[in-house]
Design a protein around this motif. Structure first.
Motif, PDB file in Angstrom:
ATOM      1  N   THR A  94       0.858  -1.186   0.000  1.00 15.48           N
ATOM      2  CA  THR A  94       0.000   0.000   0.000  1.00 15.48           C
ATOM      3  C   THR A  94       0.891   1.231   0.000  1.00 15.48           C
ATOM      4  OG1 THR A  94      -1.772  -1.110   1.219  1.00 15.48           O
ATOM      5  CG2 THR A  94      -1.745   1.298   1.274  1.00 15.48           C
ATOM      6  N   VAL A  95       0.642   2.147  -0.938  1.00 16.64           N
ATOM      7  CA  VAL A  95       1.376   3.406  -0.986  1.00 16.64           C
ATOM      8  C   VAL A  95       0.384   4.543  -0.808  1.00 16.64           C
ATOM      9  CG1 VAL A  95       2.942   4.894  -2.297  1.00 16.64           C
ATOM     10  CG2 VAL A  95       3.062   2.402  -2.581  1.00 16.64           C
ATOM     11  N   ASN A  96       0.640   5.394   0.175  1.00 17.49           N
ATOM     12  CA  ASN A  96      -0.186   6.571   0.427  1.00 17.49           C
ATOM     13  C   ASN A  96       0.625   7.822   0.117  1.00 17.49           C
ATOM     14  OD1 ASN A  96      -2.314   4.998   1.565  1.00 17.49           O
ATOM     15  ND2 ASN A  96      -1.208   4.936   3.508  1.00 17.49           N
ATOM     16  N   TYR A  97      -0.010   8.801  -0.527  1.00 19.43           N
ATOM     17  CA  TYR A  97       0.662  10.077  -0.762  1.00 19.43           C
ATOM     18  C   TYR A  97      -0.304  11.212  -0.490  1.00 19.43           C
ATOM     19  CZ  TYR A  97       3.463  13.793  -2.820  1.00 19.43           C
ATOM     20  OH  TYR A  97       4.183  14.943  -2.998  1.00 19.43           O
ATOM     21  N   GLY A  98       0.002  12.024   0.513  1.00 18.79           N
ATOM     22  CA  GLY A  98      -0.774  13.223   0.799  1.00 18.79           C
ATOM     23  C   GLY A  98       0.006  14.434   0.352  1.00 18.79           C
ATOM     24  N   GLY A  99      -0.664  15.470  -0.101  1.00 18.60           N
ATOM     25  CA  GLY A  99       0.012  16.690  -0.541  1.00 18.60           C
ATOM     26  C   GLY A  99       0.518  17.497   0.647  1.00 18.60           C
ATOM     27  N   GLY A 100       0.071  18.735   0.724  1.00 21.96           N
ATOM     28  CA  GLY A 100       0.474  19.583   1.834  1.00 21.96           C
ATOM     29  C   GLY A 100       1.585  20.555   1.506  1.00 21.96           C
ATOM     30  N   GLY A 101       2.214  20.374   0.334  1.00 15.42           N
ATOM     31  CA  GLY A 101       3.302  21.260  -0.061  1.00 15.42           C
ATOM     32  C   GLY A 101       4.665  20.660   0.215  1.00 15.42           C
ATOM     33  N   SER A 102       5.659  21.119  -0.534  1.00 10.35           N
ATOM     34  CA  SER A 102       7.020  20.575  -0.408  1.00 10.35           C
ATOM     35  C   SER A 102       7.581  20.726   0.994  1.00 10.35           C
ATOM     36  CB  SER A 102       7.947  21.272  -1.410  1.00 10.35           C
ATOM     37  OG  SER A 102       7.561  21.023  -2.736  1.00 10.35           O
ATOM     38  N   GLY A 103       7.300  21.871   1.616  1.00  9.11           N
ATOM     39  CA  GLY A 103       7.815  22.096   2.964  1.00  9.11           C
ATOM     40  C   GLY A 103       7.288  21.080   3.957  1.00  9.11           C
ATOM     41  N   LYS A 104       6.001  20.756   3.865  1.00 10.24           N
ATOM     42  CA  LYS A 104       5.425  19.754   4.757  1.00 10.24           C
ATOM     43  C   LYS A 104       6.065  18.391   4.515  1.00 10.24           C
ATOM     44  CE  LYS A 104       1.127  17.701   6.402  1.00 10.24           C
ATOM     45  NZ  LYS A 104       1.678  16.327   6.456  1.00 10.24           N
ATOM     46  N   GLY A 105       6.278  18.056   3.252  1.00 10.24           N
ATOM     47  CA  GLY A 105       6.910  16.777   2.950  1.00 10.24           C
ATOM     48  C   GLY A 105       8.284  16.668   3.590  1.00 10.24           C
ATOM     49  N   ARG A 106       9.098  17.719   3.464  1.00 12.10           N
ATOM     50  CA  ARG A 106      10.440  17.691   4.058  1.00 12.10           C
ATOM     51  C   ARG A 106      10.371  17.631   5.578  1.00 12.10           C
ATOM     52  NH1 ARG A 106      11.134  21.798   0.001  1.00 12.10           N
ATOM     53  NH2 ARG A 106      11.046  23.396   1.635  1.00 12.10           N
ATOM     54  N   THR A 107       9.420  18.378   6.161  1.00 12.64           N
ATOM     55  CA  THR A 107       9.251  18.341   7.614  1.00 12.64           C
ATOM     56  C   THR A 107       8.850  16.949   8.087  1.00 12.64           C
ATOM     57  OG1 THR A 107       8.635  20.688   7.713  1.00 12.64           O
ATOM     58  CG2 THR A 107       7.945  19.305   9.561  1.00 12.64           C
ATOM     59  N   ASP A 108       7.931  16.324   7.360  1.00 15.80           N
ATOM     60  CA  ASP A 108       7.491  14.968   7.719  1.00 15.80           C
ATOM     61  C   ASP A 108       8.633  13.961   7.586  1.00 15.80           C
ATOM     62  OD1 ASP A 108       4.952  15.914   8.207  1.00 15.80           O
ATOM     63  OD2 ASP A 108       4.109  15.234   6.302  1.00 15.80           O
ATOM     64  N   LEU A 109       9.448  14.117   6.545  1.00 11.83           N
ATOM     65  CA  LEU A 109      10.573  13.203   6.359  1.00 11.83           C
ATOM     66  C   LEU A 109      11.596  13.385   7.478  1.00 11.83           C
ATOM     67  CD1 LEU A 109      11.866  11.046   4.508  1.00 11.83           C
ATOM     68  CD2 LEU A 109      13.068  12.922   3.357  1.00 11.83           C
ATOM     69  N   ALA A 110      11.873  14.624   7.853  1.00  9.45           N
ATOM     70  CA  ALA A 110      12.818  14.892   8.939  1.00  9.45           C
ATOM     71  C   ALA A 110      12.323  14.299  10.255  1.00  9.45           C
ATOM     72  CB  ALA A 110      13.042  16.392   9.087  1.00  9.45           C
ATOM     73  N   ALA A 111      10.996  14.325  10.457  1.00  8.15           N
ATOM     74  CA  ALA A 111      10.407  13.790  11.691  1.00  8.15           C
ATOM     75  C   ALA A 111      10.258  12.275  11.659  1.00  8.15           C
ATOM     76  CB  ALA A 111       9.050  14.437  11.930  1.00  8.15           C
ATOM     77  N   GLY A 112      10.437  11.661  10.504  1.00  8.25           N
ATOM     78  CA  GLY A 112      10.308  10.210  10.389  1.00  8.25           C
ATOM     79  C   GLY A 112       8.888   9.723  10.303  1.00  8.25           C
ATOM     80  N   THR A 113       7.933  10.606   9.948  1.00  3.41           N
ATOM     81  CA  THR A 113       6.535  10.174   9.859  1.00  3.41           C
ATOM     82  C   THR A 113       6.140   9.730   8.455  1.00  3.41           C
ATOM     83  OG1 THR A 113       5.804  12.464   9.516  1.00  3.41           O
ATOM     84  CG2 THR A 113       5.834  11.647  11.780  1.00  3.41           C
TER      85      THR A 113
END
Length: 367
Positions: free
Chosen positions: A83-102
Motif C-alpha cells: 500500500t502506498v499513500n501520498y498526501g500533498g500539503g506542499g514541499s515544505g510539509k513533505g520535508r518536515t514529515d521526512l525529517a520527523a520520520g513520519t
C-alpha cells in the motif's frame, strides 16, 4: 551536463481527484518474501522479482499529486500486497514529515534549504527526480485570451506595483489588446511550497533587482493577495475570482480549465506553457552529482521560462530491509513504467540520462 529528452509529450488534462489519506507512522510490515530491491539495469521490471507487503507513506509536493495518484493505482497491479499513500500539503510539509520520520518519502520541488538542514543532521538524503513541468501564469479575465507577460511585468504584478489589468506595462506586452481596468487579485500559496520557491527563483533570475521579495518556499506577499493551500487551492481562487492571476502547475491548471499566459523567455520569445516547451527548457540543464538542478530561466527559442522539477527525497539508511526493498520497488516503478503515465497528466518525462542516473542511485538505499 547537457541533457536531451527521449521524447516530447502532448498534454492531456485529467481531473484532479481530491485525495484524503491518513498518514500513519512509517510502516515496516513484514514480508513473507525475502526483501528484494529493484533491478537498476531495467526500468521496465518496475519492482524487481520479489513480492513485497507493507505500507509506504509519502507527503509533500502538490505538483506531484496527480502523478502520484495515477502511479499508486497502477503500481498496485505490480505489487498487490503493498500500500502506498501520498498526501500533498506542499514541499515544505513533505520535508518536515521526512525529517520527523513520519513518512518514508517526501515530494519536494526544491532541494532542502539551509534553514531546514538541521532537521536532517546525521542523515544522508537521496534525491530522485521524477517529473518536470511548467508553472503557468493562470488568469481569469473575461474577453482576454492570448495574454502575453514579460518577466518584468510579472514581477510588477506579484510585488503589488501593477494593480489593474490596463496598466501600461501589461499594455506594452500586449499591443492592440483591449485590456479592462479590472483590479488585479493575486492568488498565491499559503503553505510552504516548492512551486513558490521555483516561481520566485525565476523572478530573481529573470528580473534581478526588479524583484525585491526574494526567493523562498514562503514569501511575504502584498497584503491584498489571496492565499490558498496547494496548487489546487490557488487554481480554485483564480477560477472563482474575476481579475485574478496565480502561479499554478500546468497539470492542475489544465485539469481546472484555467486560461494561462504566454511568458517572454530568455531568448525574447513569448512561449506558452506545455510539456513540449518544458522539454525545451530542460534541454541544457546542468545536473549536480546529487541529481539536483534548476530548470527555470533556461535558454532556447522554444523554452518556457518558468519550468520546474520535482524529486522524491528518501533517507539512504532505512530502519528495516523490508522498508528499503519497498522504497526501491516503488521508486523503480516511478522511474520506469511510471514515466509512461506522465503524458496523460500533462507532464514531461525525465531525460534518459538523468533517469538512468536516478535508477543507478537506488542501490544507495540500504537498511
Amino acid at each position: 551536463m547537457q541533457l536531451r529528452y527521449r521524447q516530447q509529450v502532448t498534454a492531456a488534462g485529467v481531473s484532479v481527484v481530491a485525495l484524503a489519506l491518513t498518514l500513519g507512522a512509517c510502516s515496516s510490515s513484514s514480508s513473507s518474501s525475502p526483501p528484494g530491491g529493484s533491478s537498476s539495469s531495467s526500468s521496465s521490471s518496475s519492482s524487481g522479482g520479489a513480492k513485497l507487503s507493507g505500507t509506504l507513506n509519502g507527503s509533500g509536493s502538490t505538483f506531484q499529486l496527480t502523478f502520484q495518484q495515477e502511479a499508486i493505482a497502477a503500481f498496485k497491479s505490480v505489487q498487490p500486497n503493498m500500500t502506498v499513500n501520498y498526501g500533498g500539503g506542499g514541499s515544505g510539509k513533505g520535508r518536515t514529515d521526512l525529517a520527523a520520520g513520519t513518512v518514508n518519502f517526501a515530494g519536494s520541488d526544491s532541494p532542502i534549504p539551509a534553514k531546514e538542514a538541521s532537521g536532517f543532521t546525521g542523515k544522508t538524503i537521496l534525491y530522485f527526480p521524477v517529473i518536470i513541468g511548467p508553472i503557468t501564469m493562470a488568469y481569469n479575465l473575461s474577453g482576454v485570451s492570448n495574454l502575453k507577460l514579460s518577466p518584468a511585468t510579472i514581477a510588477g504584478i506579484f510585488s503589488g506595483k501593477i494593480k489593474t489589468w490596463n496598466d501600461p506595462a501589461i499594455k506594452a506586452d500586449n499591443s492592440g489588446a483591449n485590456l479592462p481596468s479590472t483590479p488585479i487579485t493575486l492568488a498565491v500559496r499559503s503553505d510552504s511550497s516548492g512551486t513558490t520557491q521555483n516561481f520566485t527563483e525565476f523572478l530573481v533570475e529573470a528580473t534581478g533587482s526588479a524583484w525585491s521579495l526574494g526567493s523562498s518556499s514562503t514569501i511575504k506577499w502584498p497584503s491584498s493577495a489571496r492565499a490558498a493551500s496547494g496548487n489546487p487551492g490557488v487554481a480554485q481562487v483564480v477560477k472563482s475570482t474575476p481579475g485574478a492571476i496565480g502561479y499554478v502547475d500546468y497539470s492542475t491548471a489544465k485539469a481546472s480549465g484555467l486560461t494561462f499566459a504566454s511568458v517572454k523567455n530568455k531568448d525574447g520569445s513569448f512561449i506558452a506553457p506545455s510539456p513540449e516547451s518544458a522539454t525545451a527548457a530542460a534541454d541544457a540543464v546542468a545536473v549536480k552529482p546529487d541529481l539536483t538542478f534548476a530548470a527555470v530561466w533556461q535558454g532556447g527559442a522554444n523554452a518556457y521560462p518558468i519550468t520546474y522539477q520535482s524529486w522524491d527525497l528518501v533517507n539512504a539508511k532505512q530502519p528495516t530491509a523490508n522498508d528499503a526493498a519497498m522504497l526501491k520497488a516503488y521508486l523503480t516503478y516511478l522511474l520506469g513504467d511510471g514515466q509512461k503515465l506522465l503524458e496523460q497528466v500533462g507532464l514531461a518525462p525525465l531525460p534518459t540520462s538523468l533517469d538512468q542516473q536516478a535508477v543507478a542511485q537506488l542501490d544507495k538505499i540500504t537498511s
